[in-house]
Scaffold this motif. Structure first.
Motif, mmCIF file in Angstrom:
data_model
loop_
_atom_site.group_PDB
_atom_site.id
_atom_site.type_symbol
_atom_site.label_atom_id
_atom_site.label_comp_id
_atom_site.label_asym_id
_atom_site.label_seq_id
_atom_site.Cartn_x
_atom_site.Cartn_y
_atom_site.Cartn_z
ATOM 1 N N ALA A 56 0.956 -1.157 -0.241
ATOM 2 C CA ALA A 56 -0.297 0.131 0.252
ATOM 3 C C ALA A 56 0.645 1.052 -0.024
ATOM 4 O O ALA A 56 0.111 2.124 0.162
ATOM 5 N N GLY A 57 2.020 1.133 0.102
ATOM 6 C CA GLY A 57 2.906 2.475 0.319
ATOM 7 C C GLY A 57 3.080 3.182 1.435
ATOM 8 O O GLY A 57 3.680 4.037 1.664
ATOM 9 N N LEU A 58 2.273 2.796 2.452
ATOM 10 C CA LEU A 58 2.446 2.731 3.721
ATOM 11 C C LEU A 58 3.637 3.034 4.379
ATOM 12 O O LEU A 58 4.544 1.848 4.385
ATOM 13 N N THR A 59 4.185 4.036 5.398
ATOM 14 C CA THR A 59 5.185 3.904 6.111
ATOM 15 C C THR A 59 4.900 3.209 7.788
ATOM 16 O O THR A 59 3.876 4.219 7.996
ATOM 17 N N VAL A 60 5.082 2.636 7.991
ATOM 18 C CA VAL A 60 5.078 2.271 10.016
ATOM 19 C C VAL A 60 5.702 2.771 10.729
ATOM 20 O O VAL A 60 7.291 2.686 10.101
ATOM 21 N N THR A 61 5.075 3.629 10.877
ATOM 22 C CA THR A 61 6.274 5.338 11.824
ATOM 23 C C THR A 61 6.362 4.574 13.309
ATOM 24 O O THR A 61 7.292 4.973 13.477
ATOM 25 N N THR A 62 6.216 3.808 14.096
ATOM 26 C CA THR A 62 6.161 3.319 14.991
ATOM 27 C C THR A 62 5.882 1.802 15.038
ATOM 28 O O THR A 62 4.545 1.491 14.526
ATOM 29 N N LEU A 63 6.098 0.722 15.994
ATOM 30 C CA LEU A 63 5.848 0.306 16.528
ATOM 31 C C LEU A 63 5.120 0.040 17.922
ATOM 32 O O LEU A 63 6.295 0.323 18.847
ATOM 33 N N CYS A 64 4.166 -0.341 18.757
ATOM 34 C CA CYS A 64 3.763 -0.289 20.594
ATOM 35 C C CYS A 64 3.242 -1.671 21.117
ATOM 36 O O CYS A 64 2.397 -1.827 19.896
ATOM 37 N N ARG A 65 3.524 -2.323 21.573
ATOM 38 C CA ARG A 65 4.614 -1.080 22.641
ATOM 39 C C ARG A 65 5.512 -2.772 23.327
ATOM 40 O O ARG A 65 5.281 -3.818 23.087
ATOM 41 N N GLY A 66 6.940 -2.059 23.180
ATOM 42 C CA GLY A 66 7.573 -2.547 24.084
ATOM 43 C C GLY A 66 7.441 -2.149 25.861
ATOM 44 O O GLY A 66 6.920 -1.467 26.547
ATOM 45 N N GLY A 67 8.130 -2.799 26.756
ATOM 46 C CA GLY A 67 8.389 -2.380 27.957
ATOM 47 C C GLY A 67 7.965 -2.931 28.940
ATOM 48 O O GLY A 67 8.141 -4.705 28.856
#
Length: 276
Positions: A56-67
């Protein structure tokens, strides 16, 4: 440049949309980025998600979550580290360089905030090099103090930076989220501090509306509905050198009860209206 060029929709804002529905809606509206959560990605399939969003040409800006690093029991701590290594691997597979960390609250029966924060540092020492090997940065997110007991003992940007600065900036930085820091008159100076060290790894928007719902977690307001001046905080992060994506991340039962495409369109419009 279009006004949505830096906009990213966090998946939680429109969690009623499946991943294919989210991708289609983003394409229709010209939304270039998405922030993902591990649970729905796992349900759809990690490799399938990566393929879908690349197509789809989408950028994955973050993944949530770790910690969730604050457990005292050795087995629980080992399990948390193992889970965070998996999260780092998932982020790399999805093509994002940022894993957002919610550090964890006080263990049952404990009142030792200092000890809990030191256990976070211990975990970061173990995970930072592993993240670097995978091209992923760890972004400590301070949460509003109302979450300190059960969700996150890191309540201010100063506390987050005190932890992050023990490690290289390309391994550990911070998440700047308006919802959690808008009340803190020291936050602008801490944003400048983070920027000077190259540690602003992501910037997120949500508004503060009252009264808060029972349980408080799902009280994030649609941007423009509450007390926070989004342009003011955007100016702080940009003065500190941040030029990356701006995510809108909302936990809101009212929004989740509506049509997801409608919510996404509304959020994109609010982004245009309330950011520079």
């Amino acid at each position: 440049m279009t006004s949505l060029d830096r906009f990213s929709i966090n998946q939680m804002t429109v969690k009623q949309l499946s991943l294919p529905e989210l991708a289609d809606a983003c394409l229709d509206l010209g939304v270039p980025g998405v922030g993902l959560w591990r649970e729905p990605v796992r349900s759809y399939g990690l490799d399938a998600t990566a393929k879908l969003l690349r197509g789809a040409g989408l950028t994955v800006t973050t993944l949530c979550r770790g910690g969730f690093f604050t457990a005292i029991d050795p087995d629980e701590r080992a399990a948390a580290l193992a889970d965070n290594r998996r999260a780092i691997e998932e982020a790399a597979t999805l093509g994002t360089d940022t894993l957002v960390l919610v550090s964890g609250g006080l263990p049952a029966g404990s009142k030792d905030l200092h000890g809990a924060r030191e256990r976070i540092a211990d975990a970061l020492a173990a995970l930072g090099p592993y993240a670097e090997e995978h091209g992923v940065r760890l972004a400590i997110e301070p949460l509003h103090p109302m979450f300190a007991s059960d969700r996150c003992v890191v309540s201010t940007l100063a506390q987050a930076l005190d932890l992050a600065e023990r490690f290289p900036a390309h391994q550990v930085g911070v998440t700047v989220d308006t919802y959690h820091i808008w009340w803190d008159d020291q936050a602008p100076a801490q944003i400048a501090r983070a920027g000077a060290g190259g540690r602003i790894h992501t910037f997120q928007l949500a508004d503060w509306t009252t009264p808060l719902p029972e349980g408080v977690l799902n009280g994030r307001g649609q941007i423009g509905d509450g007390a926070i001046d989004m342009r003011e905080w955007q100016a702080y992060v940009e003065a500190a050198g941040y030029t990356g994506p701006i995510e809108v991340e909302l936990f809101n039962d009212g929004l989740w009860a509506r049509d997801g495409r409608e919510v996404l369109a509304e959020t994109a419009n609010r982004f245009v209206t309330h950011t520079a």
